[in-house]
Motif scaffolding. Structure first.
Motif, PDB file in Angstrom:
ATOM      1  N   ASP A 183       0.806  -1.227   0.000  1.00  4.90           N
ATOM      2  CA  ASP A 183       0.000   0.000   0.000  1.00  4.90           C
ATOM      3  C   ASP A 183       0.837   1.274   0.000  1.00  4.90           C
ATOM      4  N   VAL A 184       2.065   1.213  -0.531  1.00  5.07           N
ATOM      5  CA  VAL A 184       2.895   2.403  -0.603  1.00  5.07           C
ATOM      6  C   VAL A 184       3.694   2.347  -1.908  1.00  5.07           C
ATOM      7  N   GLU A 185       3.873   3.508  -2.524  1.00  5.78           N
ATOM      8  CA  GLU A 185       4.684   3.564  -3.739  1.00  5.78           C
ATOM      9  C   GLU A 185       6.125   3.224  -3.400  1.00  5.78           C
ATOM     10  N   GLN A 186       6.726   2.343  -4.202  1.00  2.00           N
ATOM     11  CA  GLN A 186       8.042   1.845  -3.849  1.00  2.00           C
ATOM     12  C   GLN A 186       9.055   2.035  -4.968  1.00  2.00           C
ATOM     13  N   ALA A 187      10.311   2.099  -4.538  1.00  2.25           N
ATOM     14  CA  ALA A 187      11.439   2.032  -5.459  1.00  2.25           C
ATOM     15  C   ALA A 187      12.022   0.629  -5.347  1.00  2.25           C
ATOM     16  N   SER A 188      12.712   0.185  -6.368  1.00  2.00           N
ATOM     17  CA  SER A 188      13.404  -1.100  -6.255  1.00  2.00           C
ATOM     18  C   SER A 188      14.555  -0.941  -5.260  1.00  2.00           C
ATOM     19  N   PHE A 189      15.036  -2.040  -4.755  1.00  2.00           N
ATOM     20  CA  PHE A 189      16.141  -2.015  -3.793  1.00  2.00           C
ATOM     21  C   PHE A 189      17.354  -1.315  -4.405  1.00  2.00           C
ATOM     22  N   ASP A 190      17.696  -1.691  -5.632  1.00  2.00           N
ATOM     23  CA  ASP A 190      18.868  -1.101  -6.285  1.00  2.00           C
ATOM     24  C   ASP A 190      18.674   0.388  -6.558  1.00  2.00           C
ATOM     25  N   GLU A 191      17.465   0.764  -6.989  1.00  2.00           N
ATOM     26  CA  GLU A 191      17.176   2.172  -7.262  1.00  2.00           C
ATOM     27  C   GLU A 191      17.288   2.995  -5.986  1.00  2.00           C
ATOM     28  N   LEU A 192      16.765   2.467  -4.888  1.00  2.00           N
ATOM     29  CA  LEU A 192      16.853   3.164  -3.600  1.00  2.00           C
ATOM     30  C   LEU A 192      18.316   3.399  -3.221  1.00  2.00           C
ATOM     31  N   LEU A 193      19.149   2.375  -3.386  1.00  2.00           N
ATOM     32  CA  LEU A 193      20.558   2.512  -3.033  1.00  2.00           C
ATOM     33  C   LEU A 193      21.253   3.539  -3.908  1.00  2.00           C
ATOM     34  N   ARG A 194      20.949   3.547  -5.185  1.00  2.00           N
ATOM     35  CA  ARG A 194      21.623   4.459  -6.119  1.00  2.00           C
ATOM     36  C   ARG A 194      21.256   5.917  -5.881  1.00  2.00           C
ATOM     37  N   GLN A 195      20.019   6.177  -5.449  1.00  2.00           N
ATOM     38  CA  GLN A 195      19.539   7.553  -5.391  1.00  2.00           C
ATOM     39  C   GLN A 195      19.569   8.189  -4.005  1.00  2.00           C
ATOM     40  N   SER A 196      19.687   7.403  -2.957  1.00  2.00           N
ATOM     41  CA  SER A 196      19.513   7.938  -1.603  1.00  2.00           C
ATOM     42  C   SER A 196      20.775   8.602  -1.057  1.00  2.00           C
ATOM     43  N   ASP A 197      20.570   9.731  -0.404  1.00  2.00           N
ATOM     44  CA  ASP A 197      21.649  10.394   0.326  1.00  2.00           C
ATOM     45  C   ASP A 197      21.804   9.808   1.729  1.00  2.00           C
ATOM     46  N   TYR A 198      20.719   9.230   2.235  1.00  2.00           N
ATOM     47  CA  TYR A 198      20.713   8.598   3.558  1.00  2.00           C
ATOM     48  C   TYR A 198      20.006   7.254   3.394  1.00  2.00           C
ATOM     49  N   VAL A 199      20.680   6.170   3.736  1.00  2.00           N
ATOM     50  CA  VAL A 199      20.097   4.830   3.635  1.00  2.00           C
ATOM     51  C   VAL A 199      19.871   4.294   5.045  1.00  2.00           C
ATOM     52  N   VAL A 200      18.605   3.940   5.335  1.00  2.00           N
ATOM     53  CA  VAL A 200      18.229   3.493   6.680  1.00  2.00           C
ATOM     54  C   VAL A 200      17.529   2.135   6.579  1.00  2.00           C
ATOM     55  N   PRO A 201      18.224   1.031   6.888  1.00  2.00           N
ATOM     56  CA  PRO A 201      17.561  -0.272   6.872  1.00  2.00           C
ATOM     57  C   PRO A 201      16.720  -0.468   8.136  1.00  2.00           C
ATOM     58  N   LEU A 202      15.448  -0.761   7.956  1.00  2.00           N
ATOM     59  CA  LEU A 202      14.537  -0.958   9.087  1.00  2.00           C
ATOM     60  C   LEU A 202      13.735  -2.251   8.917  1.00  2.00           C
TER      61      LEU A 202
END
Length: 324
Positions: A183-202
């Motif tokens: 129920d939330v718009e998502q990015a792929s795992f790889d896309e998230l890693l490539r674009q994020s300035d802050y990566v927070v695994p939860l």
């Protein structure tokens, strides 16, 4: 009167249980306290729980099969935490002992810690403070604003949702990845890693998420990104994290957890000048700890009435009950 063993050490009792919850537990029965400094485990736990009908357990007191096999009077093992991975639930079920877990009461506390880490990493607060304390005048350095930056949240549970909400409130672009949430718009795992300035695994720590953030993941991250772990040390391949820091791929790291005992940050990593670390304290606020400790009191009250409380994980196998 029912006898209840509370496994928290005196320090853990003060920090992670509290007087209000202790008084609530004492109103239900005779409470036996652990007076030693070391975690109550193994044979010591079994001896301490002799003649007790209930154990209210701190996270460092595991529940192996022997506990349920050798304590015939035990009716319930109540964990004052959400994590029950070190409890042998199958053995408890076979013995007819109820196992319960607390719900997450630390969402706000942990999310606020993520926010604090992001600000500290971005503005060099800890670094400058350590220089001043060491008698050195730090050099002024260009900071990074959160507004307009991209926050990558891996795992969209309660904490992930709150961290995302805070990020959006600060004007951040938020990317989310969680294959189990629809129920939330998502990015792929790889896309998230490539674009994020802050990566927070939860994400939740499971066999599937062991070393989720590994060498391959760090290689895909944006150069100069920050990495923040407040979830579980199991999610991170620590040698790969160290290599990414050594290579200058990451601008810095913040950690409240790691692979040291009791999920503490690994001291070698925590001592690095490009890392800020806290001792598994993100959920350590009065509202957070009382949410869980008072919940164990409510669970114990229900158990004494012969009812499986909210948080019971094996109610269908519960056959041992407190004798009226």
């Amino acid at each position: 009167m029912v006898r209840i063993l509370l496994t928290h050490s005196p320090e853990a009792l003060a920090l992670y249980y509290g007087e209000r919850a202790l008084k609530g537990l004492q109103s239900l029965g005779e409470v036996k306290l652990h007076e030693g400094k070391e975690p109550l485990q193994g044979e010591q736990l079994i001896r301490a729980a002799e003649n007790c009908e209930m154990i209210v357990s701190y996270r460092q007191s595991p529940g192996p099969a022997e506990v349920f096999q050798r304590l015939p009077k035990l009716v319930a093992f109540v964990r004052c935490a959400i994590d029950i991975r070190n409890i042998d639930v199958a053995a408890a079920s076979k013995a007819g002992v109820l196992v319960t877990q607390a719900s997450a009461g630390f969402v706000t506390s942990v999310a606020e810690m993520v926010l604090g880490f992001m600000v500290d990493l971005s503005r060099g607060i800890t670094r400058s403070t350590m220089d001043y304390r060491g008698g050195r005048v730090p050099k002024a350095a260009m900071g990074k604003e959160l507004r307009g930056s991209t926050l990558g949240v891996i795992g969209y549970g309660a904490i992930g949702k709150e961290v995302s909400r805070m990020g959006k409130a600060l004007g951040m672009r938020v990317l989310v990845n969680d294959p189990y949430v629809k129920d939330v718009e998502q990015a792929s795992f790889d896309e998230l890693l490539r674009q994020s300035d802050y990566v927070v695994p939860l994400a939740t720590a499971t066999g599937e998420t062991e070393n989720l953030v590994n060498a391959g993941a760090f290689a895909k991250m944006k150069k100069g990104a920050f990495f923040i772990n407040v979830s579980r040390g199991n999610l991170v391949d620590e040698p790969a994290l160290e290599a990414a820091l050594d290579a200058g791929r990451l601008a810095g790291c913040a950690m409240d957890v790691g692979r040291a005992p009791d999920q503490m940050p690994t001291p070698r990593l925590a001592a690095r000048p490009d890392v800020i670390a806290t001792p598994h304290a993100a959920g350590l606020t009065v509202p957070a700890i009382e949410h869980q400790s008072l919940e164990t009191v409510a669970q114990a009250a229900e158990i004494l009435k012969g009812r499986a409380p909210k948080g019971a994980v094996n109610a269908e196998h519960w056959t041992r009950k407190v004798k009226g």
